[in-house]
Design a protein around this motif. Structure first.
Motif, PDB file in Angstrom:
ATOM      1  N   LEU A  23       7.757 -50.798  -8.991  1.00 19.78           N
ATOM      2  CA  LEU A  23       8.909 -50.873  -9.894  1.00 19.78           C
ATOM      3  C   LEU A  23       9.243 -52.306 -10.271  1.00 19.78           C
ATOM      4  CD1 LEU A  23       9.269 -47.929  -8.741  1.00 19.78           C
ATOM      5  CD2 LEU A  23      11.707 -48.294  -9.071  1.00 19.78           C
ATOM      6  N   GLU A  24       8.806 -53.260  -9.448  1.00 19.41           N
ATOM      7  CA  GLU A  24       9.147 -54.654  -9.697  1.00 19.41           C
ATOM      8  C   GLU A  24       8.311 -55.252 -10.818  1.00 19.41           C
ATOM      9  OE1 GLU A  24       8.505 -56.197  -5.788  1.00 19.41           O
ATOM     10  OE2 GLU A  24      10.034 -54.890  -4.914  1.00 19.41           O
ATOM     11  N   LYS A  25       7.159 -54.644 -11.109  1.00 15.86           N
ATOM     12  CA  LYS A  25       6.302 -55.080 -12.208  1.00 15.86           C
ATOM     13  C   LYS A  25       5.536 -53.874 -12.726  1.00 15.86           C
ATOM     14  CE  LYS A  25       3.095 -58.741 -13.557  1.00 15.86           C
ATOM     15  NZ  LYS A  25       2.255 -59.893 -13.098  1.00 15.86           N
ATOM     16  N   PRO A  26       6.198 -52.993 -13.488  1.00 15.80           N
ATOM     17  CA  PRO A  26       5.555 -51.750 -13.942  1.00 15.80           C
ATOM     18  C   PRO A  26       4.332 -52.021 -14.814  1.00 15.80           C
ATOM     19  CG  PRO A  26       7.936 -51.668 -14.266  1.00 15.80           C
ATOM     20  CD  PRO A  26       7.603 -53.086 -13.925  1.00 15.80           C
ATOM     21  N   THR A  27       3.309 -51.208 -14.616  1.00  8.62           N
ATOM     22  CA  THR A  27       2.113 -51.287 -15.445  1.00  8.62           C
ATOM     23  C   THR A  27       2.022 -50.060 -16.338  1.00  8.62           C
ATOM     24  OG1 THR A  27       0.714 -50.124 -13.840  1.00  8.62           O
ATOM     25  CG2 THR A  27       0.915 -52.528 -13.599  1.00  8.62           C
ATOM     26  N   ALA A  28       1.280 -50.192 -17.426  1.00 12.47           N
ATOM     27  CA  ALA A  28       1.097 -49.065 -18.349  1.00 12.47           C
ATOM     28  C   ALA A  28       0.427 -47.892 -17.653  1.00 12.47           C
ATOM     29  CB  ALA A  28       0.284 -49.505 -19.565  1.00 12.47           C
ATOM     30  N   ALA A  29      -0.525 -48.172 -16.779  1.00  9.81           N
ATOM     31  CA  ALA A  29      -1.267 -47.104 -16.103  1.00  9.81           C
ATOM     32  C   ALA A  29      -0.370 -46.280 -15.193  1.00  9.81           C
ATOM     33  CB  ALA A  29      -2.426 -47.698 -15.300  1.00  9.81           C
ATOM     34  N   ALA A  30       0.659 -46.901 -14.646  1.00 13.79           N
ATOM     35  CA  ALA A  30       1.540 -46.215 -13.693  1.00 13.79           C
ATOM     36  C   ALA A  30       2.889 -45.853 -14.318  1.00 13.79           C
ATOM     37  CB  ALA A  30       1.765 -47.088 -12.466  1.00 13.79           C
ATOM     38  N   ALA A  31       2.948 -45.740 -15.641  1.00 14.86           N
ATOM     39  CA  ALA A  31       4.228 -45.561 -16.338  1.00 14.86           C
ATOM     40  C   ALA A  31       5.011 -44.351 -15.837  1.00 14.86           C
ATOM     41  CB  ALA A  31       3.993 -45.453 -17.843  1.00 14.86           C
ATOM     42  N   TYR A  70       4.652 -42.693 -13.003  1.00 14.36           N
ATOM     43  CA  TYR A  70       4.975 -42.862 -11.591  1.00 14.36           C
ATOM     44  C   TYR A  70       6.189 -43.767 -11.408  1.00 14.36           C
ATOM     45  CZ  TYR A  70       4.531 -44.466  -6.754  1.00 14.36           C
ATOM     46  OH  TYR A  70       4.781 -44.800  -5.440  1.00 14.36           O
ATOM     47  N   VAL A  71       6.184 -44.936 -12.057  1.00 20.28           N
ATOM     48  CA  VAL A  71       7.286 -45.868 -11.857  1.00 20.28           C
ATOM     49  C   VAL A  71       8.576 -45.345 -12.486  1.00 20.28           C
ATOM     50  CG1 VAL A  71       5.817 -47.895 -11.568  1.00 20.28           C
ATOM     51  CG2 VAL A  71       6.617 -47.270 -13.860  1.00 20.28           C
ATOM     52  N   ALA A  72       8.452 -44.590 -13.582  1.00 21.56           N
ATOM     53  CA  ALA A  72       9.651 -44.017 -14.194  1.00 21.56           C
ATOM     54  C   ALA A  72      10.311 -43.005 -13.270  1.00 21.56           C
ATOM     55  CB  ALA A  72       9.304 -43.373 -15.535  1.00 21.56           C
ATOM     56  N   ALA A  73       9.493 -42.173 -12.625  1.00 16.87           N
ATOM     57  CA  ALA A  73      10.035 -41.191 -11.685  1.00 16.87           C
ATOM     58  C   ALA A  73      10.643 -41.889 -10.470  1.00 16.87           C
ATOM     59  CB  ALA A  73       8.947 -40.219 -11.258  1.00 16.87           C
ATOM     60  N   LYS A  74       9.976 -42.910  -9.963  1.00 16.11           N
ATOM     61  CA  LYS A  74      10.502 -43.650  -8.816  1.00 16.11           C
ATOM     62  C   LYS A  74      11.794 -44.378  -9.177  1.00 16.11           C
ATOM     63  CE  LYS A  74       7.759 -43.077  -5.221  1.00 16.11           C
ATOM     64  NZ  LYS A  74       8.281 -42.499  -3.953  1.00 16.11           N
ATOM     65  N   ALA A  75      11.847 -44.907 -10.393  1.00 21.82           N
ATOM     66  CA  ALA A  75      13.066 -45.588 -10.827  1.00 21.82           C
ATOM     67  C   ALA A  75      14.238 -44.616 -10.886  1.00 21.82           C
ATOM     68  CB  ALA A  75      12.841 -46.243 -12.184  1.00 21.82           C
ATOM     69  N   ALA A  76      13.968 -43.404 -11.372  1.00 22.29           N
ATOM     70  CA  ALA A  76      15.019 -42.385 -11.404  1.00 22.29           C
ATOM     71  C   ALA A  76      15.479 -42.042  -9.998  1.00 22.29           C
ATOM     72  CB  ALA A  76      14.511 -41.137 -12.122  1.00 22.29           C
ATOM     73  N   ALA A  77      14.531 -41.948  -9.064  1.00 22.52           N
ATOM     74  CA  ALA A  77      14.881 -41.638  -7.675  1.00 22.52           C
ATOM     75  C   ALA A  77      15.729 -42.749  -7.061  1.00 22.52           C
ATOM     76  CB  ALA A  77      13.618 -41.409  -6.857  1.00 22.52           C
ATOM     77  N   GLU A  78      15.374 -44.002  -7.358  1.00 20.57           N
ATOM     78  CA  GLU A  78      16.169 -45.114  -6.832  1.00 20.57           C
ATOM     79  C   GLU A  78      17.577 -45.105  -7.421  1.00 20.57           C
ATOM     80  OE1 GLU A  78      14.904 -49.027  -6.399  1.00 20.57           O
ATOM     81  OE2 GLU A  78      12.823 -48.578  -5.854  1.00 20.57           O
ATOM     82  N   ALA A  79      17.683 -44.848  -8.728  1.00 19.05           N
ATOM     83  CA  ALA A  79      18.998 -44.822  -9.368  1.00 19.05           C
ATOM     84  C   ALA A  79      19.868 -43.719  -8.770  1.00 19.05           C
ATOM     85  CB  ALA A  79      18.842 -44.620 -10.874  1.00 19.05           C
ATOM     86  N   TRP A  80      19.266 -42.567  -8.513  1.00 19.77           N
ATOM     87  CA  TRP A  80      20.020 -41.460  -7.910  1.00 19.77           C
ATOM     88  C   TRP A  80      20.506 -41.843  -6.510  1.00 19.77           C
ATOM     89  CZ3 TRP A  80      21.367 -36.726 -10.027  1.00 19.77           C
ATOM     90  CH2 TRP A  80      21.937 -35.790  -9.138  1.00 19.77           C
ATOM     91  N   THR A  81      19.640 -42.504  -5.763  1.00 19.35           N
ATOM     92  CA  THR A  81      20.008 -42.903  -4.401  1.00 19.35           C
ATOM     93  C   THR A  81      21.123 -43.945  -4.421  1.00 19.35           C
ATOM     94  OG1 THR A  81      17.732 -42.456  -3.685  1.00 19.35           O
ATOM     95  CG2 THR A  81      19.098 -43.764  -2.205  1.00 19.35           C
TER      96      THR A  81
END
Length: 239
Positions: free
Chosen positions: A143-151, A153-164
């Protein structure tokens, strides 16, 4: 140990290597552990590895009604839950933005976000009322440096962090209203590694990866750390 005695800790994603390691460490610290998985045979086998203090439960955490039934089952067996260590997730990647598939997004959203929303909504009040309430997820340095390949994945993880983080605000407000000193925390790793993975890939070095035993130790420390230091914190475990 936090609280006045053994705590009731729910470990979701309990049949994986990290779930087993966390359950073992919590049990060794004297807590009562409920391990949750979607496959009955796998979660029973995982609970056997974790020890006598671990009880297996089978549940599809993406189904809200099933999670509500899980709460009834767990509370009927060991009492109200004091803490949830949410280890459900998964990985899907692609080459770039254009080929991020709907199937991969659905998989990641279900694992990283839907299960989190369901578990947190159902168990929030129990955790908030505990004398040592804790809720933790595992997130990624990606999440600290999102890549296009992991878009996706990082979007879902970012949502999980925001919820937490929103849960952290909820716990803060609950404490101000007379609830317990609960905390919601994000544990951040680059990747997780265990002995079985090392044996399967003897030539790999896994640079920056966090051993599941170190993750488990970090989880146990949550219960001996003041909630004011944990609530809303993003704790980096990666090297």
């Amino acid at each position: 140990m936090g609280g006045s005695g053994p705590l009731n800790v729910l470990v979701t994603g309990g049949s994986g290597a990290s779930g087993i390691a966390v359950a073992q460490a919590l049990a060794a610290a004297g807590h009562r552990v409920s391990m949750v998985g979607s496959d009955q045979a796998r979660i029973r086998a995982a609970a056997e590895k974790a020890g006598d203090s671990a009880t297996p439960f089978t549940c599809d955490l993406a189904v809200l009604a099933d999670v509500r039934q899980l709460r009834e089952d767990v509370s009927g067996d060991v009492g109200a839950v004091d803490a949830v260590i949410h280890l459900v997730g998964g990985w899907r990647g692609a080459k770039g933005i254009v080929d991020q598939s709907d199937d991969d997004w659905d998989f990641l959203e279900r694992g990283a976000v839907t299960t989190l929303r369901n578990v947190s909504r159902v168990f929030f009040d129990d955790i908030a009322a505990s004398a040592c309430g804790r809720f933790a997820i595992v997130s990624s340095t990606a999440l600290e440096k999102p890549t296009a390949a992991a878009a996706s994945y990082v979007a879902a993880k970012a949502a999980a962090e925001a919820w937490t983080m929103a849960m952290a605000d909820g716990f803060r407000r609950a404490a101000q209203a007379g609830g317990g000193p609960a905390a919601a925390t994000v544990l951040v790793v680059k990747a997780l590694v265990d002995d079985e993975l090392r044996r399967a890939h003897p030539g790999r070095k896994f640079p920056g990866a966090t051993d599941v035993a170190d993750l488990a130790a970090a989880v146990v420390r949550l219960f001996g750390t003041p909630s004011a230091e944990l609530n809303g914190a993003r704790l980096r475990l990666a090297d």
